[in-house]
Design a protein around this motif. Structure first.
Motif, PDB file in Angstrom:
ATOM      1  N   GLU A 184      23.020  -6.279  52.192  1.00  0.00           N
ATOM      2  CA  GLU A 184      24.292  -5.743  51.706  1.00  0.00           C
ATOM      3  C   GLU A 184      25.477  -6.169  52.568  1.00  0.00           C
ATOM      4  O   GLU A 184      26.575  -6.367  52.052  1.00  0.00           O
ATOM      5  CB  GLU A 184      24.229  -4.210  51.636  1.00  0.00           C
ATOM      6  CG  GLU A 184      23.435  -3.664  50.482  1.00  0.00           C
ATOM      7  CD  GLU A 184      23.759  -2.213  50.188  1.00  0.00           C
ATOM      8  OE1 GLU A 184      24.572  -1.621  50.916  1.00  0.00           O
ATOM      9  OE2 GLU A 184      23.187  -1.675  49.220  1.00  0.00           O
ATOM     10  N   ILE A 185      25.268  -6.305  53.861  1.00  0.00           N
ATOM     11  CA  ILE A 185      26.370  -6.628  54.769  1.00  0.00           C
ATOM     12  C   ILE A 185      26.433  -8.134  55.022  1.00  0.00           C
ATOM     13  O   ILE A 185      27.475  -8.768  54.800  1.00  0.00           O
ATOM     14  CB  ILE A 185      26.226  -5.875  56.111  1.00  0.00           C
ATOM     15  CG1 ILE A 185      26.085  -4.367  55.853  1.00  0.00           C
ATOM     16  CG2 ILE A 185      27.424  -6.186  57.008  1.00  0.00           C
ATOM     17  CD1 ILE A 185      27.227  -3.740  55.100  1.00  0.00           C
ATOM     18  N   HIS A 186      25.352  -8.721  55.481  1.00  0.00           N
ATOM     19  CA  HIS A 186      25.371 -10.132  55.870  1.00  0.00           C
ATOM     20  C   HIS A 186      25.616 -11.061  54.679  1.00  0.00           C
ATOM     21  O   HIS A 186      26.312 -12.070  54.815  1.00  0.00           O
ATOM     22  CB  HIS A 186      24.063 -10.512  56.569  1.00  0.00           C
ATOM     23  CG  HIS A 186      23.841  -9.795  57.860  1.00  0.00           C
ATOM     24  ND1 HIS A 186      24.602 -10.043  58.985  1.00  0.00           N
ATOM     25  CD2 HIS A 186      22.950  -8.822  58.209  1.00  0.00           C
ATOM     26  CE1 HIS A 186      24.186  -9.266  59.972  1.00  0.00           C
ATOM     27  NE2 HIS A 186      23.196  -8.511  59.530  1.00  0.00           N
ATOM     28  N   PHE A 187      25.045 -10.735  53.540  1.00  0.00           N
ATOM     29  CA  PHE A 187      25.258 -11.546  52.336  1.00  0.00           C
ATOM     30  C   PHE A 187      26.392 -10.975  51.492  1.00  0.00           C
ATOM     31  O   PHE A 187      27.206 -11.721  50.947  1.00  0.00           O
ATOM     32  CB  PHE A 187      23.971 -11.604  51.516  1.00  0.00           C
ATOM     33  CG  PHE A 187      23.993 -12.606  50.399  1.00  0.00           C
ATOM     34  CD1 PHE A 187      23.662 -13.933  50.629  1.00  0.00           C
ATOM     35  CD2 PHE A 187      24.349 -12.229  49.103  1.00  0.00           C
ATOM     36  CE1 PHE A 187      23.670 -14.869  49.588  1.00  0.00           C
ATOM     37  CE2 PHE A 187      24.366 -13.146  48.059  1.00  0.00           C
ATOM     38  CZ  PHE A 187      24.026 -14.472  48.305  1.00  0.00           C
ATOM     39  N   GLY A 188      26.419  -9.646  51.391  1.00  0.00           N
ATOM     40  CA  GLY A 188      27.465  -8.980  50.618  1.00  0.00           C
ATOM     41  C   GLY A 188      26.959  -8.486  49.278  1.00  0.00           C
ATOM     42  O   GLY A 188      26.336  -9.246  48.527  1.00  0.00           O
ATOM     43  N   LEU A 189      27.227  -7.220  49.000  1.00  0.00           N
ATOM     44  CA  LEU A 189      26.725  -6.620  47.770  1.00  0.00           C
ATOM     45  C   LEU A 189      27.372  -7.237  46.534  1.00  0.00           C
ATOM     46  O   LEU A 189      26.674  -7.600  45.568  1.00  0.00           O
ATOM     47  CB  LEU A 189      26.980  -5.109  47.794  1.00  0.00           C
ATOM     48  CG  LEU A 189      26.393  -4.296  46.640  1.00  0.00           C
ATOM     49  CD1 LEU A 189      24.878  -4.478  46.579  1.00  0.00           C
ATOM     50  CD2 LEU A 189      26.753  -2.817  46.794  1.00  0.00           C
ATOM     51  N   ASN A 229      21.429   0.562  45.555  1.00  0.00           N
ATOM     52  CA  ASN A 229      22.455  -0.202  44.848  1.00  0.00           C
ATOM     53  C   ASN A 229      21.841  -1.288  43.972  1.00  0.00           C
ATOM     54  O   ASN A 229      22.501  -2.271  43.633  1.00  0.00           O
ATOM     55  CB  ASN A 229      23.438  -0.807  45.845  1.00  0.00           C
ATOM     56  CG  ASN A 229      24.323   0.258  46.472  1.00  0.00           C
ATOM     57  OD1 ASN A 229      24.751   1.185  45.794  1.00  0.00           O
ATOM     58  ND2 ASN A 229      24.574   0.142  47.760  1.00  0.00           N
ATOM     59  N   ARG A 230      20.582  -1.119  43.637  1.00  0.00           N
ATOM     60  CA  ARG A 230      19.921  -2.016  42.688  1.00  0.00           C
ATOM     61  C   ARG A 230      20.728  -2.101  41.399  1.00  0.00           C
ATOM     62  O   ARG A 230      21.324  -1.125  40.944  1.00  0.00           O
ATOM     63  CB  ARG A 230      18.522  -1.483  42.396  1.00  0.00           C
ATOM     64  CG  ARG A 230      17.886  -2.036  41.122  1.00  0.00           C
ATOM     65  CD  ARG A 230      16.566  -1.380  40.849  1.00  0.00           C
ATOM     66  NE  ARG A 230      16.046  -1.762  39.533  1.00  0.00           N
ATOM     67  CZ  ARG A 230      14.773  -1.684  39.192  1.00  0.00           C
ATOM     68  NH1 ARG A 230      13.882  -1.243  40.068  1.00  0.00           N
ATOM     69  NH2 ARG A 230      14.378  -2.038  37.985  1.00  0.00           N
ATOM     70  N   HIS A 231      20.708  -3.277  40.786  1.00  0.00           N
ATOM     71  CA  HIS A 231      21.348  -3.437  39.479  1.00  0.00           C
ATOM     72  C   HIS A 231      20.494  -4.383  38.646  1.00  0.00           C
ATOM     73  O   HIS A 231      20.111  -5.451  39.105  1.00  0.00           O
ATOM     74  CB  HIS A 231      22.771  -3.994  39.620  1.00  0.00           C
ATOM     75  CG  HIS A 231      23.567  -3.929  38.352  1.00  0.00           C
ATOM     76  ND1 HIS A 231      24.431  -2.902  38.081  1.00  0.00           N
ATOM     77  CD2 HIS A 231      23.611  -4.751  37.280  1.00  0.00           C
ATOM     78  CE1 HIS A 231      24.984  -3.105  36.884  1.00  0.00           C
ATOM     79  NE2 HIS A 231      24.492  -4.225  36.380  1.00  0.00           N
TER      80      HIS A 231
END
Length: 413
Positions: A184-189, A229-231
């Motif tokens: 979520e942080i290093h790649f980005g959500l 935060n799965r989608h």
């Protein structure tokens, strides 16, 4: 007033599928094997649960009777007296596959008559031209994984490389799915969501049912944890479902959990999400309060599947069932004259079975409502009977698939 509440306990199968052998699942039975493990003290876990499976409220709706209908096996330990207005039965799936979209679409009156596309259990799993397109159009330097794998395991294997290289982790399973895990942080959500939208377009020609964003946090293999935060990016249903029919006439469909994603947000009026089954139950109760005449609350409780079924965690699955059951009286208390509550599932995921994938099983169809006479609805030939029953209850014209059992359970005028 006529309202309907449809609660899907994701993966809570009850065995007995007539075509289970075709899927190499002959003998799989999520409920029976969990109950058996509990009775034999193999599902005891300090601080979590002990003893026989205790789900008295689902039993009072006829869960044991439903299981007997599905398999012919006796469930004497579910000997609770049935509620006066309760109904019970089981349903056989006619859709291709044993995945989430097939099960939910069929419940909503649209059996899947075509075959989904699947990726082979090889390394690499994805065609070279697809991998090249993901890298090129997704603007990433490469991908990791490219194989069949359980989600938590592949994050442990490749998570640190992902953080170091920035390459997303792409993997699949026996289902028609391409999953992408990223930090979520290093790649980005948002970047992960955007990548999944690109991949959704790329796999459309392959008839892949879902592209799923699987975000996680943590810094090492020992601390990685998937977030809520799965989608899911699903193929839209090819024809109108119960949801489309309801919203077209002006009724509301309140989707709780991943229901909106499963139907590509078509036929959905509102979406409510939360982290975990109990928070999802809170959302479902709130939706019950707000639903009006002609409305449907359609809820999915995904933890049974993702947290316990796929992880082959028998004790965890049993504890989750017991926690869900403890809260059912809260839902019962919100039912008004004219309401219909149905509890069901979309497929099985026997936590005692080989592998880590879904299992082809029949599903329970149990429920209640003030003023209903209830009773035995028998073995339904298709999940679509559920949707047709909801449709008749909400005064919709008959759909193309399924046979309503509403006449069997409704009270006398």
């Amino acid at each position: 007033m006529a309202r309907a509440f449809l609660f899907v306990l994701d993966s809570f199968g009850i065995g007995g599928a007539a075509d289970a052998e075709r899927y190499d699942d002959a003998g799989a039975n999520t409920l029976a094997h969990i109950a058996e493990a509990c009775a034999e003290e193999r599902a005891d876990r300090d601080g979590l649960r002990q003893g026989p499976l205790f789900v008295p409220h689902m039993a009072s709706l006829g869960l044991g009777k439903a299981a007997e209908t599905a398999t012919g096996l006796g469930f004497a330990h579910f000997g609770t007296d049935l509620l006066a207005n309760a109904f019970h039965g089981a349903a056989q799936e006619i859709s291709s596959g044993k995945d989430t979209p097939s099960g939910h679409w069929e419940i909503a009156g649209l059996p899947v008559r075509f075959d989904w596309g699947y990726f082979p259990d090889t390394v690499p799993a994805f065609p070279a031209d697809l991998t090249e397109a993901i890298i090129r159009e997704g603007k990433v330097s490469g991908i990791l994984g490219n194989c069949h794998a359980p989600g938590t395991e592949i994050i442990e294997r490749f998570g640190e490389d992902h953080i170091r290289t920035g390459k997303p982790i792409c993997y699949t399973s026996v289902d028609s799915v391409l999953q992408i895990a990223a930090h979520e942080i290093h790649f980005g959500l948002e970047r992960l969501y955007e990548l999944c939208q690109v991949v959704r377009r790329l796999v459309d020609p392959l008839r892949i049912g879902r592209v799923i964003a699987r975000p996680f946090v943590g810094e090492t293999s020992a601390t990685f944890e998937r977030t809520y935060n799965r989608h899911d990016y699903a193929v839209p249903p090819p024809e109108a479902t119960l949801l489309d029919r309801l919203t077209a006439r002006g009724s509301r469909v309140i989707a709780v959990g991943k229901i909106g994603d499963i139907f590509a947000h078509r036929g959905i009026s509102q979406v409510r999400k939360a982290a975990g089954n109990m928070a999802m139950f809170d959302q479902a109760l709130g939706a019950m309060d707000e639903a009006g005449d002609g409305d449907l609350v359609f809820a999915n409780f995904v933890d049974f599947d993702t947290e316990f079924g796929h992880r082959r965690d028998v004790a965890g699955y049993a504890a989750a069932l017991e926690a869900f059951d403890r809260r059912l009286p809260e839902a019962f208390a919100k039912l008004k004259q004219g309401d219909l509550l149905i509890l069901t599932a979309d497929h099985g995921n026997d936590p005692t079975w080989r592998g880590t994938d879904h299992t082809r099983e029949r599903i329970p169809v149990i429920g209640t409502g003030p003023g209903l006479k209830g009773g035995d609805i028998g073995l339904r030939a298709t999940f679509a009977d559920i949707g047709e029953t909801v449709a008749e209850h909400l005064r919709l014209a008959r759909g193309r698939n399924g046979t309503s059992f509403h006449a069997t359970i409704r009270g006398h005028a």
